[in-house]
Design an enzyme around this catalytic site. Structure first.
Site, mmCIF file in Angstrom:
data_model
loop_
_atom_site.group_PDB
_atom_site.id
_atom_site.type_symbol
_atom_site.label_atom_id
_atom_site.label_comp_id
_atom_site.label_asym_id
_atom_site.label_seq_id
_atom_site.Cartn_x
_atom_site.Cartn_y
_atom_site.Cartn_z
ATOM 1 N N LYS A 285 -42.143 25.855 -15.477
ATOM 2 C CA LYS A 285 -42.889 27.109 -16.664
ATOM 3 C C LYS A 285 -43.406 26.527 -16.957
ATOM 4 O O LYS A 285 -43.857 25.354 -16.965
ATOM 5 C CB LYS A 285 -41.551 27.785 -17.453
ATOM 6 C CG LYS A 285 -41.833 28.811 -17.664
ATOM 7 C CD LYS A 285 -41.254 29.769 -16.104
ATOM 8 C CE LYS A 285 -41.589 31.527 -16.821
ATOM 9 N NZ LYS A 285 -40.373 32.455 -15.482
HETATM 10 N N1 GLU Z 1 -41.837 33.828 -13.766
HETATM 11 C C1 GLU Z 1 -41.005 34.860 -12.359
HETATM 12 C C2 GLU Z 1 -39.921 34.200 -12.620
HETATM 13 O O1 GLU Z 1 -39.386 33.965 -14.524
HETATM 14 C C3 GLU Z 1 -41.686 34.712 -11.287
HETATM 15 C C4 GLU Z 1 -41.349 33.181 -10.797
HETATM 16 C C5 GLU Z 1 -42.286 32.523 -9.342
HETATM 17 O O2 GLU Z 1 -42.790 33.178 -9.175
HETATM 18 O O3 GLU Z 1 -42.093 31.393 -9.277
HETATM 19 O O4 GLU Z 1 -38.943 34.331 -12.396
#
Ligand code: GLU
Length: 431
Positions: free
Chosen positions: A121
């Site tokens: 993240k």
């Molecule tokens: N931000 C989204 C999540 O929390 C998607 C992450 C992604 O597609 O890599 O799942």
């Protein structure tokens, strides 16, 4: 003029609960899973600790010529099953610990849905609503260039999260591509379709949330047609979830955003509400509903509650007043472990985030695969494959929970942690 002038304090919105941080919650969920699996302390620490973390200064030259400094993070929690994968969040509340928690949840989410990634993240401590598009572009490009050494289509693949969108992904893709000297579509997912984005990516999280909500209502013996729902958050996830739930015959009676909530017992007209939000930037003031308190939305007498905003909104202090028999986590980490215990004691069914909102990363995976093959699928194909994976994971989690007498969260976490641990153990320790 000094390079970095004294900046006004960023707007810091309080987290909904002062009781525990998202990282406390993520660690406590992991500990519970380790307890079920009986892993050693050494393996537990390895799974609890991010593999790699980067903190960067992100200076911005503002449109008026002054300079503001933000902090950016990228945390790669685990790489045992493949490249790191996870969104990039722009919010004044971003902290390293929050990003660590979100990265850990990505590891479990990818493992549970069996997409070949580890978890990551990113975050930047900026409130995107306070800055112009050119300013956000400069922040995004500078952040990207700072984290460049650790990202790549086979290393770590960012995607949108709160406060970022397909435009942000286009800037990341361009910055990365210019730096390496050729176009690299696989460096991000959630791109605009004209740059190699996938059909269905933008609405994928909400589609998955809706599929899980329908499955969970049926599991509870509640007919989705005519069931009532409240949705917290009217952003990327909550908005489309309210629309898809309405399409499925669910009566969405309340929605909220960070400014307040609105309620209509007969069901909200999502199309008119969307037009109102597009014009005013908030749900309150909509003439087709009455305003209610944002916290009261969580406690409405409904069949389904979809928290689709931020972490920690369902906690020890309010969980016993939440009466919805089915709770489907559109957001990451909305329910604290203490609230989970209260919901379990009251017989409420919680579909955990790592399952409920996994539609986004599933279609991110499809986008990455399509980009790697330079071969694009149509929207129907994407939706079909998404539904297939979501429902397969739903059945796995429900069956595992029933067989071991676990909550859906415990079952999902145990299944995911076991897959990550297995990959780690098969690879062995180097050296
Ligand atoms: N931000 C989204 C999540 O929390 C998607 C992450 C992604 O597609 O890599 O799942």
């Amino acid at each position: 003029m000094s390079l970095l002038e004294a900046a006004p304090a960023p707007l810091v919105l309080p987290h909904a609960t002062p009781l525990a941080t998202p990282l406390d919650d993520a660690r406590s969920q992991l500990s519970a899973a380790i307890g079920v699996l009986g892993y050693s302390d050494g393996l537990h620490s390895l799974l609890a600790t991010p593999r790699r973390e980067m903190t960067v200064a992100v200076p911005l030259r503002r449109d008026d010529g002054t300079t503001r400094l933000f902090t950016g993070y990228r945390v790669q929690h685990n790489l045992s099953r493949g490249p790191a994968k996870g969104g990039l969040r722009y919010s004044p509340n971003v902290t390293l610990d929050e990003v660590r928690a979100l990265a850990m949840w990505m590891t479990w989410k990818c493992a549970l849905l069996d997409v070949p990634y580890g978890g990551a993240k990113g975050g930047v401590t900026i409130d995107p609503r306070q800055f112009s598009q050119p300013e956000l572009e400069r922040v995004t490009r500078r952040y990207t260039s700072e984290i460049l050494p650790i990202i790549g289509p086979e290393k770590d693949i960012p995607a949108p999260d709160m406060g970022t969108d397909e435009r942000t992904m286009a800037w990341i893709m361009d910055t990365y591509s210019v730096n390496v000297g050729y176009t690299v579509p696989g460096i991000v997912t959630g791109k605009p379709i004209s740059l190699g984005g996938s059909h269905g990516r933008a609405s994928a999280t909400s589609r998955g949330v809706t599929q899980m909500a329908i499955a969970a209502l049926k599991h509870r013996g509640i007919r989705p047609e005519g069931a009532t729902a409240a949705v917290q958050g009217f952003g990327k996830v909550g908005h489309d979830a309210a629309v898809f739930l309405t399409d499925a015959g669910v009566r969405v009676v309340g929605v909220s955003d960070q400014y307040g909530a609105v309620y209509n017992a007969a069901g909200l007209d999502c199309e008119r509400l969307s037009a109102h939000v597009a014009a005013t930037g908030r749900v309150v003031g909509f003439d087709g509903a009455e305003p209610i308190d944002g916290d009261a939305l969580l406690e409405l007498d409904v069949d389904l509650l979809v928290p689709a905003a931020v972490e920690g909104v369902l906690h020890e202090g309010n969980a016993s007043r939440v009466t919805a028999p089915v709770i489907v986590e559109g957001a990451n980490g909305p329910t604290s472990p203490a609230a989970d215990l209260i919901f379990a004691a009251n017989g409420q069914l919680v579909v955990p985030d790592i399952l409920a909102n996994a539609g986004g990363v599933i279609v991110s995976y499809f986008e990455w695969v399509q980009g790697n093959q330079a071969y694009w699928w149509n929207a129907a194909e994407v939706e079909h494959k998404l539904a297939e994976r979501m429902l397969a994971a739903w059945h796995q989690v429900v069956d595992y929970a029933a067989a071991r007498d676990l909550s859906l969260r415990a079952a999902a976490t145990v299944l995911a942690v076991e897959r990550v641990a297995e990959a780690h153990l098969l690879r062995g320790l180097y050296p």
